[in-house]
Write a protein that holds these residues in place. Structure first.
Motif, mmCIF file in Angstrom:
data_model
loop_
_atom_site.group_PDB
_atom_site.id
_atom_site.type_symbol
_atom_site.label_atom_id
_atom_site.label_comp_id
_atom_site.label_asym_id
_atom_site.label_seq_id
_atom_site.Cartn_x
_atom_site.Cartn_y
_atom_site.Cartn_z
ATOM 1 N N HIS A 42 -22.684 -30.516 -1.754
ATOM 2 C CA HIS A 42 -23.396 -31.402 -2.760
ATOM 3 C C HIS A 42 -23.400 -30.756 -3.888
ATOM 4 N N ARG A 43 -23.855 -29.398 -4.030
ATOM 5 C CA ARG A 43 -24.009 -28.766 -5.538
ATOM 6 C C ARG A 43 -22.827 -28.343 -5.962
ATOM 7 N N LEU A 44 -21.530 -28.345 -5.244
ATOM 8 C CA LEU A 44 -20.317 -28.079 -5.845
ATOM 9 C C LEU A 44 -19.580 -29.403 -6.236
ATOM 10 N N GLY A 45 -20.166 -30.624 -5.456
ATOM 11 C CA GLY A 45 -19.589 -31.729 -5.724
ATOM 12 C C GLY A 45 -18.104 -31.864 -5.242
ATOM 13 N N ALA A 46 -17.880 -31.213 -4.144
ATOM 14 C CA ALA A 46 -16.561 -31.416 -3.510
ATOM 15 C C ALA A 46 -16.578 -31.377 -2.161
ATOM 16 N N SER A 47 -15.673 -31.836 -1.212
ATOM 17 C CA SER A 47 -15.645 -31.582 0.468
ATOM 18 C C SER A 47 -15.085 -30.442 0.692
ATOM 19 N N LEU A 48 -15.558 -29.780 1.403
ATOM 20 C CA LEU A 48 -15.155 -28.367 1.718
ATOM 21 C C LEU A 48 -14.295 -28.129 3.141
ATOM 22 N N ILE A 49 -15.132 -29.117 4.100
ATOM 23 C CA ILE A 49 -14.597 -28.795 5.437
ATOM 24 C C ILE A 49 -14.111 -30.365 6.212
ATOM 25 N N GLU A 50 -13.010 -30.255 6.629
ATOM 26 C CA GLU A 50 -12.490 -31.466 7.321
ATOM 27 C C GLU A 50 -13.198 -31.362 8.986
ATOM 28 N N ARG A 51 -14.270 -32.154 8.764
ATOM 29 C CA ARG A 51 -15.020 -32.068 10.006
ATOM 30 C C ARG A 51 -14.556 -32.703 11.308
ATOM 31 N N SER A 52 -13.505 -33.638 11.017
ATOM 32 C CA SER A 52 -12.852 -34.418 12.337
ATOM 33 C C SER A 52 -11.991 -33.523 13.005
ATOM 34 N N TYR A 53 -11.587 -32.249 12.618
ATOM 35 C CA TYR A 53 -10.593 -31.526 13.357
ATOM 36 C C TYR A 53 -10.987 -30.358 14.219
ATOM 37 N N THR A 54 -10.467 -29.935 15.553
ATOM 38 C CA THR A 54 -11.072 -28.918 16.206
ATOM 39 C C THR A 54 -9.630 -28.131 16.235
ATOM 40 N N PRO A 55 -9.505 -26.985 16.018
ATOM 41 C CA PRO A 55 -10.591 -26.166 15.558
ATOM 42 C C PRO A 55 -10.914 -26.710 13.961
ATOM 43 N N VAL A 56 -12.249 -26.236 13.660
ATOM 44 C CA VAL A 56 -12.497 -26.656 12.321
ATOM 45 C C VAL A 56 -11.683 -26.238 11.122
ATOM 46 N N GLN A 57 -11.239 -27.255 10.134
ATOM 47 C CA GLN A 57 -10.380 -26.727 9.132
ATOM 48 C C GLN A 57 -11.090 -26.818 7.931
ATOM 49 N N LEU A 58 -10.700 -26.030 6.874
ATOM 50 C CA LEU A 58 -11.207 -26.303 5.624
ATOM 51 C C LEU A 58 -10.313 -27.115 4.669
ATOM 52 N N THR A 59 -10.709 -27.899 3.635
ATOM 53 C CA THR A 59 -10.014 -28.660 3.026
ATOM 54 C C THR A 59 -9.337 -27.685 1.967
ATOM 55 N N PRO A 60 -8.412 -28.126 1.251
ATOM 56 C CA PRO A 60 -7.596 -27.206 0.211
ATOM 57 C C PRO A 60 -8.329 -26.520 -0.775
ATOM 58 N N ILE A 61 -9.284 -27.519 -1.167
ATOM 59 C CA ILE A 61 -10.161 -26.861 -2.217
ATOM 60 C C ILE A 61 -11.329 -26.012 -1.439
ATOM 61 N N GLY A 62 -11.567 -26.184 -0.033
ATOM 62 C CA GLY A 62 -12.503 -25.388 0.606
ATOM 63 C C GLY A 62 -11.830 -23.921 0.662
ATOM 64 N N ARG A 63 -10.539 -23.959 1.014
ATOM 65 C CA ARG A 63 -9.917 -22.601 1.416
ATOM 66 C C ARG A 63 -9.918 -21.934 0.106
ATOM 67 N N ASP A 64 -9.587 -22.359 -1.013
ATOM 68 C CA ASP A 64 -9.602 -22.030 -2.267
ATOM 69 C C ASP A 64 -11.125 -21.273 -2.869
ATOM 70 N N ILE A 65 -12.046 -22.043 -2.432
ATOM 71 C CA ILE A 65 -13.131 -21.416 -2.505
ATOM 72 C C ILE A 65 -13.803 -20.415 -1.760
ATOM 73 N N ALA A 66 -13.377 -20.517 -0.412
ATOM 74 C CA ALA A 66 -13.750 -19.559 0.621
ATOM 75 C C ALA A 66 -13.221 -18.356 0.337
ATOM 76 N N ALA A 67 -11.848 -18.257 -0.218
ATOM 77 C CA ALA A 67 -11.226 -17.128 -0.722
ATOM 78 C C ALA A 67 -11.997 -16.226 -1.740
ATOM 79 N N ARG A 68 -12.440 -17.107 -2.720
ATOM 80 C CA ARG A 68 -13.204 -16.704 -3.816
ATOM 81 C C ARG A 68 -14.426 -16.076 -3.409
ATOM 82 N N ALA A 69 -15.140 -16.775 -2.686
ATOM 83 C CA ALA A 69 -16.549 -16.471 -1.833
ATOM 84 C C ALA A 69 -16.586 -15.063 -1.181
ATOM 85 N N ARG A 70 -15.257 -15.106 -0.323
ATOM 86 C CA ARG A 70 -15.052 -13.701 0.409
ATOM 87 C C ARG A 70 -15.004 -12.446 -0.568
ATOM 88 N N LYS A 71 -14.230 -12.696 -1.746
ATOM 89 C CA LYS A 71 -14.097 -11.549 -2.431
ATOM 90 C C LYS A 71 -15.558 -11.341 -3.262
#
Length: 304
Positions: A42-71
């Protein structure tokens, strides 16, 4: 504004691909993790996680943000370590990950020696699955990991510590122990016990089974080296046990005996791993050297 804790949740989900395991790795409830991730979206205004998949997957923007968050998270951890290292002494708490197939039988004397030498340094010891702990190291949840090789990646520094012999053990009245000489051919079809498949040790035992043409038991996976030894002692199968465990007070050949197979041997390599360029690298190197020294002391002591 997003918080560092919310970014930790996102990185954990990206690493573990599972809400429950991600929550457990961060010591929070799954509902808390899920709610905080929704708040982050909500704060970022973007969907980060594909909740309908197993195992859980991040959206393309979610993967980019996770990579920057990890650093970002690693930079924060390194800044904290840099502040501690500026004191020119080993201080603070080091989050130390270790495989349960090694830590309980090697670390006690090391911890005692390090405490005598560096009383202001504290060790937060966490046993866990090596692959999962390497992921925790990469996202900054651990500072250093003691693990079987191999570990790779430009973002990690790996220091080889020692090689450890692996032994085949069976119940004392196992038919093979009655033979004058045991050949690799004699091992064909033998049932071999191992830890569950998440462990690096499971994969190595699987390779040993392939070499000996033995059968890896999937229905009776152990939860610890103690459980493997006990199951082997009861006759459920043959176990593969590391040398340091066999030399320890809880190991030995009281309920199992070693099978000496002609022309066969196996070892595993143990390494200390930390993030490349970590501010506390000198301290990590001192700990790694202490681990290597203790292992060599044990090996030498038992040979004398």
């Amino acid at each position: 504004m997003p918080t560092l804790r919310q970014f930790q949740y996102l990185v954990a989900v990206d690493d573990l691909k599972h809400f429950g395991r991600a929550a457990a790795s961060l010591n929070v409830s799954q509902p808390t993790l899920s709610q905080q991730l929704k708040t982050l979206e909500h704060r970022l205004g973007a969907s980060l996680i594909e909740r309908s998949y197993t195992p859980v997957q991040l959206t393309p923007i979610g993967r980019d943000i996770a990579a920057r968050a990890r650093k970002l998270l690693m930079d924060v951890r390194d800044m904290e370590a840099l502040a501690r290292s500026a004191q020119q002494v080993m201080t603070g708490t080091i989050r130390f990950g270790v495989t349960p197939t090694l830590g309980p039988y090697l670390m006690p004397n090391i911890i005692a020696d390090l405490h005598r030498q560096h009383p202001e340094m504290h060790m937060y010891i966490r046993e866990g699955i090596p692959d999962e702990q390497i992921a925790e190291l990469r996202r900054g949840a651990l500072d250093m990991v003691l693990t079987p090789l191999s570990v790779s990646g430009m973002d990690l520094h790996s220091q080889h510590l020692f090689h450890e012999e692996l032994h085949l053990v069976a119940k004392p009245d196992h038919p093979l122990l009655g033979k004058a000489n045991i050949s690799k051919a004699d091992m064909a079809g033998s049932k071999i016990l191992s830890l569950d498949r998440r462990h690096h040790f499971h994969r190595q035992v699987g390779a040993i089974c392939d070499d000996l043409k033995a059968e890896l038991l999937h229905d009776y996976e152990g939860t610890s080296l103690d459980s493997l030894r006990q199951m082997a002692g009861s006759g459920l199968g043959i176990a593969v046990l590391p040398d340091l465990y066999m030399r320890s007070e809880v190991g030995g050949e009281l309920i199992v005996k070693k099978l000496a197979v002609e022309g066969w041997s196996a070892t595993r390599a143990i390494a200390a791993v930390w993030r490349s360029g970590a501010s506390y690298s000198n301290a990590f190197r001192d700990i790694a050297n202490a681990v290597s020294k203790e292992a060599q002391r044990i090996f030498t002591e038992k040979q004398d």
